[in-house]
Design a protein around this motif. Structure first.
Motif, PDB file in Angstrom:
ATOM      1  N   LEU A 103      12.588  30.559  23.327  1.00 46.94           N
ATOM      2  CA  LEU A 103      13.400  30.976  24.477  1.00 46.94           C
ATOM      3  C   LEU A 103      14.730  31.567  24.016  1.00 46.94           C
ATOM      4  O   LEU A 103      15.125  32.649  24.457  1.00 46.94           O
ATOM      5  CB  LEU A 103      13.654  29.782  25.405  1.00 46.94           C
ATOM      6  CG  LEU A 103      14.683  29.996  26.516  1.00 46.94           C
ATOM      7  CD1 LEU A 103      14.163  30.965  27.565  1.00 46.94           C
ATOM      8  CD2 LEU A 103      15.060  28.670  27.150  1.00 46.94           C
TER       9      LEU A 103
ATOM     10  N   ARG B 219      14.441  30.051  31.364  1.00 47.61           N
ATOM     11  CA  ARG B 219      14.680  31.452  31.005  1.00 47.61           C
ATOM     12  C   ARG B 219      15.669  32.096  31.974  1.00 47.61           C
ATOM     13  O   ARG B 219      16.646  32.727  31.563  1.00 47.61           O
ATOM     14  CB  ARG B 219      13.356  32.221  30.997  1.00 47.61           C
ATOM     15  CG  ARG B 219      13.514  33.708  30.696  1.00 47.61           C
ATOM     16  CD  ARG B 219      12.181  34.454  30.749  1.00 47.61           C
ATOM     17  NE  ARG B 219      11.366  34.155  31.914  1.00 47.61           N
ATOM     18  CZ  ARG B 219      11.564  34.675  33.138  1.00 47.61           C
ATOM     19  NH1 ARG B 219      12.559  35.515  33.346  1.00 47.61           N
ATOM     20  NH2 ARG B 219      10.786  34.340  34.143  1.00 47.61           N
TER      21      ARG B 219
ATOM     22  N   SER C  44       9.347  25.728  21.662  1.00 48.91           N
ATOM     23  CA  SER C  44       9.468  26.486  22.909  1.00 48.91           C
ATOM     24  C   SER C  44      10.925  26.836  23.194  1.00 48.91           C
ATOM     25  O   SER C  44      11.226  27.939  23.659  1.00 48.91           O
ATOM     26  CB  SER C  44       8.846  25.731  24.086  1.00 48.91           C
ATOM     27  OG  SER C  44       9.473  24.488  24.277  1.00 48.91           O
TER      28      SER C  44
ATOM     29  N   ASN D 292      16.050  35.677  23.964  1.00 50.28           N
ATOM     30  CA  ASN D 292      17.246  36.064  24.708  1.00 50.28           C
ATOM     31  C   ASN D 292      18.419  36.433  23.803  1.00 50.28           C
ATOM     32  O   ASN D 292      19.560  36.473  24.252  1.00 50.28           O
ATOM     33  CB  ASN D 292      17.619  34.962  25.691  1.00 50.28           C
ATOM     34  CG  ASN D 292      16.681  34.965  26.875  1.00 50.28           C
ATOM     35  OD1 ASN D 292      16.806  35.793  27.764  1.00 50.28           O
ATOM     36  ND2 ASN D 292      15.695  34.077  26.860  1.00 50.28           N
TER      37      ASN D 292
END
Length: 173
Positions: free
Chosen positions: A138, A105, A134, A142
């Motif tokens: 992520l 991240r 996952s 973002n």
């Protein structure tokens, strides 16, 4: 593994550590399109490719690193045809021990922030396997948007996996 790390530009003296990181990434997940043998058929050629990425003045090639180890990498490389230079491809990978700890991240956020200062880039593209939920989360968290899903895009043995094409706009359109 230490939880304290920095994010920095990769340099040519990182080649050996970067080679070890790539090997770990490719050998500890089957989510990459290429196997480790396909990615690195011979060390000399692969290291030359890494040097090209490191030395590309138009691209970003960053690492999350402790004092002793590279934890992850991210590459944002502009496409070379003149009519596509406003676009770039993103790839990233994390050491098995760094996954699920926020390293990815922070690395992604840092790279996207750096990319916003690149005057000619407008769009960043990436491909991710649909079962890598996952990673998709992520990217979406973002600001990446799903463009399309490519059915049976990847085949590992006799098993098919869908691919997800995503984009991130650095500028408003």
């Amino acid at each position: 593994m230490s939880s304290a790390f920095i994010i920095r530009k990769l340099v040519t003296s990182d080649i050996n550590a970067l080679l070890l990181l790539y090997e770990n990434v490719y050998k500890t997940t089957n989510s990459m399109v290429k196997s480790w043998i396909e990615q690195c058929p011979d060390q000399e050629t692969f290291c030359a490719e890494l040097r090209t990425l490191i030395n590309n003045p138009d691209g970003l090639f960053l690492a999350a690193a402790t004092e002793t180890q590279l934890l992850g990498y991210i590459s944002i490389q502009p496409r070379s045809p003149a009519r596509l230079r406003h676009t770039a491809d993103l790839s990233m990978g994390l050491h098995a021990n760094a996954r699920g700890k926020g390293v990815g991240r922070q690395l992604l956020q840092f790279a996207l922030n750096q990319a916003t200062h690149h005057s000619s880039l407008e769009i960043i593209y990436l491909m991710v396997r649909a079962d890598n939920t996952s990673a998709i989360k992520l990217y979406q968290t973002n600001g990446f948007k799903i463009i399309t899903t490519l059915e049976k895009d990847t085949k590992v043995g006799d098993q098919y996996f869908d691919g997800v094409l995503m984009s991130y706009w650095l500028t408003k359109y």
